[in-house]
Design a protein around this motif. Structure first.
Motif, mmCIF file in Angstrom:
data_model
loop_
_atom_site.group_PDB
_atom_site.id
_atom_site.type_symbol
_atom_site.label_atom_id
_atom_site.label_comp_id
_atom_site.label_asym_id
_atom_site.label_seq_id
_atom_site.Cartn_x
_atom_site.Cartn_y
_atom_site.Cartn_z
ATOM 1 N N UNK A 1 0.757 -1.202 0.162
ATOM 2 C CA UNK A 1 -0.097 -0.159 -0.014
ATOM 3 C C UNK A 1 1.005 1.229 -0.184
ATOM 4 N N UNK A 2 1.903 1.430 0.874
ATOM 5 C CA UNK A 2 2.903 2.493 0.813
ATOM 6 C C UNK A 2 3.652 2.552 -0.578
ATOM 7 N N UNK A 3 3.777 1.482 -1.169
ATOM 8 C CA UNK A 3 4.500 1.557 -2.428
ATOM 9 C C UNK A 3 3.784 2.413 -3.415
ATOM 10 N N UNK A 4 2.198 2.241 -3.592
ATOM 11 C CA UNK A 4 1.526 2.938 -4.358
ATOM 12 C C UNK A 4 1.603 4.617 -4.053
ATOM 13 N N UNK A 5 2.223 5.058 -3.003
ATOM 14 C CA UNK A 5 2.078 6.490 -2.422
ATOM 15 C C UNK A 5 3.495 7.183 -3.051
ATOM 16 N N UNK A 6 3.406 7.992 -4.093
ATOM 17 C CA UNK A 6 4.496 8.425 -4.721
ATOM 18 C C UNK A 6 5.138 9.351 -3.969
ATOM 19 N N UNK A 7 4.728 9.751 -3.210
ATOM 20 C CA UNK A 7 5.176 11.104 -2.090
ATOM 21 C C UNK A 7 5.982 10.382 -1.036
ATOM 22 N N UNK A 8 6.053 9.022 -0.877
ATOM 23 C CA UNK A 8 6.843 8.792 0.204
ATOM 24 C C UNK A 8 7.735 7.400 -0.263
ATOM 25 N N UNK A 9 9.079 7.404 0.577
ATOM 26 C CA UNK A 9 9.896 6.334 0.596
ATOM 27 C C UNK A 9 9.835 5.339 1.692
ATOM 28 N N UNK A 10 9.615 4.112 1.456
ATOM 29 C CA UNK A 10 9.471 3.268 2.551
ATOM 30 C C UNK A 10 10.887 2.547 3.089
ATOM 31 N N UNK A 11 11.004 2.623 4.535
ATOM 32 C CA UNK A 11 12.096 1.805 5.149
ATOM 33 C C UNK A 11 11.520 0.871 6.143
ATOM 34 N N UNK A 12 12.391 -0.170 6.333
ATOM 35 C CA UNK A 12 11.929 -1.225 7.351
ATOM 36 C C UNK A 12 12.705 -1.472 8.389
ATOM 37 N N UNK A 13 12.178 -1.525 9.892
ATOM 38 C CA UNK A 13 13.007 -1.703 10.817
ATOM 39 C C UNK A 13 12.497 -3.120 11.451
#
Length: 265
Positions: free
Chosen positions: A117-129
């Motif tokens: 779902x976050x991948x489809x938001x072009x405004x954000x970059x996703x990090x994983x902790x």
């Protein structure tokens, strides 16, 4: 696992710009006299730009935090809230964040759904902790879901979290060296399997099958394998026969060679 929660907003601080009082339109004309410091006109002042807590122009990186449980959420939020470079967003504003941090124990189906779902938001970059990756498959799954940076939760102190956020905001990727090696190894294995007609069968090799093939490669016969693994001789024969049949191989020697070439044992 509970639905992901978001951090509370941090209100940007700033100083207001005050109007400069206008000078008198005219002065009474007097006889020439010497200048006094009190008579000099004050130069107009420019409005004061908003400042961040560090005293620099307020260009903070907006961050949204998602976590699999409240304890993980509070931990990451507490670390980042102390940093003047970061502005935390929550609720409806979370979708506007430049950086989204997802904090979980492992990458399961619920986490993968959130990452997609976050991948489809072009405004954000996703990090994983993340607490741990169970396998190369889990790491690849995270990358395919749009993750651009990874940090182990055990190493997620304030400085490392900030470096992760800054790197992501600059469009950089972050992956620990050992995880990069695991990913490359996994991708290489997939490429080899894709070129192999038995690729679909390789992924189904069980730990018991791999253990028995490894013992065969060490020269053990059926009775010795049975004693070592605490299985009956009949079970050992059935397991090895299933492997040979499924992989369409000729015999045990062929099965061992095949498993060694493909990194299965």
């Amino acid at each position: 696992m509970s639905r992901a929660q978001h951090s509370g907003p941090v209100t940007p601080s700033g100083t207001a710009a005050f109007p400069v009082p206008a000078q008198d339109s005219a002065r009474t004309q007097d006889a020439p006299r010497s200048h006094d410091a009190s008579d000099s006109q004050e130069a107009p002042r420019s409005p004061v730009a908003p400042r961040s807590p560090s005293g620099l122009p307020d260009r903070r990186i907006t961050v949204a935090v998602y976590a699999s449980d409240p304890v993980l959420h509070v931990g990451v939020v507490h670390q980042l809230r102390q940093r003047p470079e970061v502005e935390l967003l929550d609720g409806a504003r979370a979708a506007e964040a430049r950086v989204s941090l997802v904090t979980v124990d492992s990458v399961d189906d619920e986490t993968a759904a959130l990452l997609r779902r976050l991948r489809h938001n072009s405004r954000t970059r996703t990090g994983l902790v993340v607490g741990t990756f169970d396998s190369g498959d889990a790491l690849q799954r995270a990358i395919e879901c749009g993750v651009t940076a990874v940090l182990r939760r055990a190493e997620a102190d304030q400085d490392r979290l900030l470096r992760l956020v800054l790197a992501m905001a600059n469009g950089e990727g972050v992956l620990p060296g050992d995880l990069l090696a695991k990913l490359l190894s996994h991708v290489g294995s997939l490429q080899r399997s894709a070129l192999d007609p038995h690729a679909s069968s390789l992924s189904t090799l069980t730990p018991r099958e791999a253990d028995m093939l490894r013992l065969v490669s060490e020269g053990l016969d059926t009775a010795e394998i049975a004693r070592t693994t605490s299985y009956s001789e009949r079970t050992v024969k059935n397991v090895l026969h299933e492997v040979i049949t499924r992989l369409e191989l000729r015999n045990r020697t062929h099965a061992v060679g095949y498993a060694l070439r493909n990194g299965l044992i």
